[in-house]
Design a protein around this motif. Structure first.
Motif, PDB file in Angstrom:
ATOM      1  N   GLY A   1     -22.172 -19.950  44.062  1.00 53.15           N
ATOM      2  CA  GLY A   1     -21.845 -19.297  45.314  1.00 53.15           C
ATOM      3  C   GLY A   1     -20.756 -20.050  46.052  1.00 53.15           C
ATOM      4  N   ILE A   2     -21.165 -20.983  46.904  1.00 59.45           N
ATOM      5  CA  ILE A   2     -20.205 -21.754  47.691  1.00 59.45           C
ATOM      6  C   ILE A   2     -19.229 -22.514  46.798  1.00 59.45           C
ATOM      7  CG2 ILE A   2     -19.946 -23.659  49.323  1.00 59.45           C
ATOM      8  CD1 ILE A   2     -20.968 -21.133  50.599  1.00 59.45           C
ATOM      9  N   GLY A   3     -19.708 -23.037  45.682  1.00 54.41           N
ATOM     10  CA  GLY A   3     -18.824 -23.768  44.774  1.00 54.41           C
ATOM     11  C   GLY A   3     -17.673 -22.896  44.294  1.00 54.41           C
ATOM     12  N   ASP A   4     -17.996 -21.694  43.854  1.00 52.55           N
ATOM     13  CA  ASP A   4     -16.976 -20.758  43.372  1.00 52.55           C
ATOM     14  C   ASP A   4     -16.096 -20.264  44.517  1.00 52.55           C
ATOM     15  OD1 ASP A   4     -15.671 -19.468  41.371  1.00 52.55           O
ATOM     16  OD2 ASP A   4     -17.258 -18.033  40.912  1.00 52.55           O
ATOM     17  N   ILE A   5     -16.692 -20.055  45.682  1.00 55.66           N
ATOM     18  CA  ILE A   5     -15.938 -19.596  46.847  1.00 55.66           C
ATOM     19  C   ILE A   5     -14.878 -20.619  47.247  1.00 55.66           C
ATOM     20  CG2 ILE A   5     -16.110 -19.172  49.340  1.00 55.66           C
ATOM     21  CD1 ILE A   5     -18.846 -17.831  48.737  1.00 55.66           C
ATOM     22  N   MET A   6     -15.251 -21.894  47.296  1.00 59.91           N
ATOM     23  CA  MET A   6     -14.300 -22.937  47.685  1.00 59.91           C
ATOM     24  C   MET A   6     -13.117 -22.980  46.730  1.00 59.91           C
ATOM     25  SD  MET A   6     -16.498 -26.157  49.127  1.00 59.91           S
ATOM     26  CE  MET A   6     -17.448 -26.411  47.622  1.00 59.91           C
ATOM     27  N   LEU A   7     -13.399 -22.912  45.449  1.00 63.79           N
ATOM     28  CA  LEU A   7     -12.318 -22.973  44.461  1.00 63.79           C
ATOM     29  C   LEU A   7     -11.377 -21.775  44.609  1.00 63.79           C
ATOM     30  CD1 LEU A   7     -11.410 -24.590  41.823  1.00 63.79           C
ATOM     31  CD2 LEU A   7     -12.483 -22.710  40.580  1.00 63.79           C
ATOM     32  N   THR A   8     -11.957 -20.588  44.710  1.00 56.72           N
ATOM     33  CA  THR A   8     -11.151 -19.371  44.729  1.00 56.72           C
ATOM     34  C   THR A   8     -10.378 -19.191  46.030  1.00 56.72           C
ATOM     35  OG1 THR A   8     -12.933 -18.400  43.411  1.00 56.72           O
ATOM     36  CG2 THR A   8     -11.231 -16.918  44.163  1.00 56.72           C
ATOM     37  N   CYS A   9     -10.941 -19.651  47.138  1.00 59.60           N
ATOM     38  CA  CYS A   9     -10.299 -19.453  48.436  1.00 59.60           C
ATOM     39  C   CYS A   9      -9.225 -20.489  48.737  1.00 59.60           C
ATOM     40  CB  CYS A   9     -11.344 -19.487  49.554  1.00 59.60           C
ATOM     41  SG  CYS A   9     -12.428 -18.047  49.612  1.00 59.60           S
ATOM     42  N   PHE A  10      -9.357 -21.691  48.194  1.00 58.74           N
ATOM     43  CA  PHE A  10      -8.497 -22.781  48.640  1.00 58.74           C
ATOM     44  C   PHE A  10      -7.476 -23.269  47.618  1.00 58.74           C
ATOM     45  CE2 PHE A  10     -12.429 -23.891  51.293  1.00 58.74           C
ATOM     46  CZ  PHE A  10     -12.012 -23.072  52.339  1.00 58.74           C
ATOM     47  N   VAL A  11      -7.528 -22.773  46.384  1.00 56.14           N
ATOM     48  CA  VAL A  11      -6.656 -23.303  45.336  1.00 56.14           C
ATOM     49  C   VAL A  11      -5.665 -22.231  44.901  1.00 56.14           C
ATOM     50  CG1 VAL A  11      -6.560 -24.399  43.071  1.00 56.14           C
ATOM     51  CG2 VAL A  11      -8.500 -24.849  44.589  1.00 56.14           C
ATOM     52  N   SER A  12      -4.407 -22.635  44.742  1.00 59.60           N
ATOM     53  CA  SER A  12      -3.334 -21.675  44.473  1.00 59.60           C
ATOM     54  C   SER A  12      -3.419 -21.037  43.089  1.00 59.60           C
ATOM     55  CB  SER A  12      -1.973 -22.367  44.622  1.00 59.60           C
ATOM     56  OG  SER A  12      -1.870 -23.472  43.737  1.00 59.60           O
ATOM     57  N   LEU A  13      -4.206 -21.589  42.169  1.00 61.31           N
ATOM     58  CA  LEU A  13      -4.345 -20.986  40.843  1.00 61.31           C
ATOM     59  C   LEU A  13      -5.122 -19.674  40.870  1.00 61.31           C
ATOM     60  CD1 LEU A  13      -5.103 -24.091  38.562  1.00 61.31           C
ATOM     61  CD2 LEU A  13      -3.030 -22.686  38.558  1.00 61.31           C
ATOM     62  N   SER A  14      -5.804 -19.396  41.983  1.00 59.97           N
ATOM     63  CA  SER A  14      -6.629 -18.192  42.098  1.00 59.97           C
ATOM     64  C   SER A  14      -5.767 -16.936  42.154  1.00 59.97           C
ATOM     65  CB  SER A  14      -7.506 -18.275  43.348  1.00 59.97           C
ATOM     66  OG  SER A  14      -8.071 -17.017  43.645  1.00 59.97           O
ATOM     67  N   ARG A  15      -6.022 -15.988  41.261  1.00 61.97           N
ATOM     68  CA  ARG A  15      -5.281 -14.720  41.253  1.00 61.97           C
ATOM     69  C   ARG A  15      -5.541 -13.923  42.525  1.00 61.97           C
ATOM     70  NH1 ARG A  15      -7.564 -14.779  36.022  1.00 61.97           N
ATOM     71  NH2 ARG A  15      -9.079 -13.195  36.613  1.00 61.97           N
ATOM     72  N   ASN A  16      -6.804 -13.879  42.964  1.00 61.92           N
ATOM     73  CA  ASN A  16      -7.149 -13.102  44.150  1.00 61.92           C
ATOM     74  C   ASN A  16      -6.538 -13.711  45.410  1.00 61.92           C
ATOM     75  OD1 ASN A  16      -9.247 -10.981  43.146  1.00 61.92           O
ATOM     76  ND2 ASN A  16      -9.879 -12.888  42.176  1.00 61.92           N
ATOM     77  N   ARG A  17      -6.556 -15.020  45.506  1.00 61.19           N
ATOM     78  CA  ARG A  17      -5.935 -15.684  46.645  1.00 61.19           C
ATOM     79  C   ARG A  17      -4.429 -15.411  46.658  1.00 61.19           C
ATOM     80  NH1 ARG A  17      -3.269 -20.392  48.025  1.00 61.19           N
ATOM     81  NH2 ARG A  17      -3.906 -21.381  49.988  1.00 61.19           N
TER      82      ARG A  17
END
Length: 471
Positions: free
Chosen positions: A370-386
């Motif tokens: 949950g929070i672990g995946d959210i932090m990675l996806t929301c804050f790191v530029s490698l995220s496609r959705n971000r």
């Protein structure tokens, strides 16, 4: 201070197996309850007072513990602290604290070694001869390479649609589309033949995007063994049906008993390919199947925890993609760190509200998947959705963004499904709703910010939702 000693710190409240699991009696030397005055005796034995570290460790409810032999050794040698003549009270106290930390770390290491020696007695990997991976995207390729590296004579078949990509993998051992600089293991075999790929497979890793999964699986259903375990790597909700992968796979295969495992957690494909330390969760209602998936995937650089909360793991993995778009929009609009923190915190609450209404455990949402995946996806530029969100916040049109991407951003299609799901369970999700409105081109990012900031001011009660109506 008393409140701190009653419960472990938040970072230990994970949805996976606690790594601090000991019996209550640890024999740790406790902190001195008082610092002796300068004129006190040259040596002293600290009085027993609750130690923060020992409180954290003994509070675990896990059944795992260090061995009885180790406990006897620890009980035979109680530790005391001597303070040198030249030491000031502060120095003595600091030495005492360091001793506590040293002892706690030694116990952790000994427990870890003891547990590994017991849990590594499985021969599941030795009995596994063939694994099939459905899909040749970045994450599917990374997991295929990871599994193939686990055992040199293990056959890993990748079922793809693109014959040229199959040729590249089989002849050059390279997925030129996603990882042109990485060499794939020699025991990876790419094919477009579903029957050959699935024949005699022991496990199946499903890495097809959620929106295409039903039609893809229906096309290969006749070749799927009813007992073949599916480990789903896909995250999202089916747009029209609001179904998760645990519902999509059995329905498409016309087998409600198809063994299913959900794999989720903070994990970028590139870092998996580079064998950087990563931790993920496998969730299944079948405890034995979850343990088998753990044994298949766990390695020195990939830590796999188990869970039985399939709903929590799947819904958190789906909704975090939508929240990542929101985080990207904040970044693209240059709204600052305060806005980013507030938005992600609100989004986490919305995900928890909806997930728990659907039957998920709150601990799952606040844990690794949950929070672990959210932090990675929301804050790191490698995220496609971000990345989609950043470009939306910078003023680009969604169609232009999607046409320039060679990978699927699941949050774009999931956003509308999330809102329908929230309405079904009567949950208000202002941030996630705003993202869906922006994607539908019914709301501009600037207007969305104004609307969100204009929501009624209320008390910040975590378990209470905003008493408002959201269009």
């Amino acid at each position: 201070m008393a409140a701190l000693l009653e419960a472990p710190p938040p970072f230990l409240n994970c949805n996976h197996l606690p790594f601090l699991s000991f019996k209550t009696s640890l024999g740790l030397q406790n902190f001195p309850s008082k610092i002796p005055p300068p004129t006190s005796l040259l040596t002293f034995t600290p009085t027993p007072a609750p130690c923060f570290l020992s409180t954290v460790i003994s509070s675990s409810t896990s059944s795992l513990s260090i061995s009885e032999e180790e406990e006897e050794e620890e009980n035979e040698a109680p530790h005391s602290t001597a303070v040198a003549v030249t030491n000031t009270p502060d120095e003595g106290s600091q030495q005492d604290r360091r001793k506590v930390v040293q002892i706690a770390w030694e116990k952790l290491v000994r427990w870890s070694r003891s547990w590994r020696s017991k849990s590594n007695k499985t021969d599941l990997l030795e009995r596994t001869n063939k694994v099939v991976v459905l899909g040749g995207g970045s994450f599917g390729t990374a997991m295929a390479a990871h599994v193939a590296n686990r055992k040199s004579n293990l056959e890993v078949h990748m079922l793809l649609r693109d014959p040229s990509l199959c040729l590249s993998i089989n002849e050059n051992h390279c997925n030129c589309k996603y990882f042109p600089e990485h060499r794939l293991p020699d025991n990876i075999i790419a094919t477009t033949d579903a029957k050959a790929a699935l024949l005699d497979a022991d496990y199946c890793l499903h890495a097809v995007p959620v929106q295409f999964s039903s039609s893809f699986l229906e096309g290969i259903a006749e070749y799927v063994d009813p007992g073949l375990p599916f480990i789903s790597l896909s995250k999202g909700l089916e747009l029209n049906t609001l179904r998760m992968m645990s519902q999509i796979i059995p329905k498409a295969l016309k087998n409600p008993r198809q063994p299913f495992v959900a794999l989720s957690g903070p994990s970028f494909a590139l870092e998996l390919m580079n064998k950087l330390p990563t931790a993920m969760v496998v969730a299944s209602k079948d405890k034995k199947l979850a343990f088998a998936a753990q044994q298949l995937l766990a390695s020195s650089h990939l830590r796999i925890s188990t869970s039985r909360d399939v709903t929590g793991v799947e819904i958190a993995g789906a909704l975090k993609n939508v929240l990542a778009i929101a985080a990207g929009i904040v970044e693209g609009m240059n709204l600052g760190n305060n806005s980013m923190a507030a938005l992600v915190a609100q989004g986490c609450s919305e995900i928890r509200w909806l997930a728990t209404k659907m039957g998920a455990k709150p601990a799952t949402v606040t844990g690794l998947s949950g929070i672990g995946d959210i932090m990675l996806t929301c804050f790191v530029s490698l995220s496609r959705n971000r990345t989609v969100g950043v470009r939306l916040g910078s003023g680009e049109k969604l169609d232009d963004i999607l046409s320039s991407m060679n990978q699927v951003a699941e949050g774009v299609s999931t956003a509308g499904a999330v809102i329908a799901l929230a309405q079904k369970y009567n949950v208000k999700v202002p941030v996630l709703t705003a993202v869906a409105r922006i994607i539908d081109n019914e709301l501009t990012p600037n207007k969305a910010v104004l609307e969100l900031m204009s929501l009624p001011q209320g008390y910040n009660v975590p378990e209470t939702q905003l008493d408002i109506e959201v269009d």
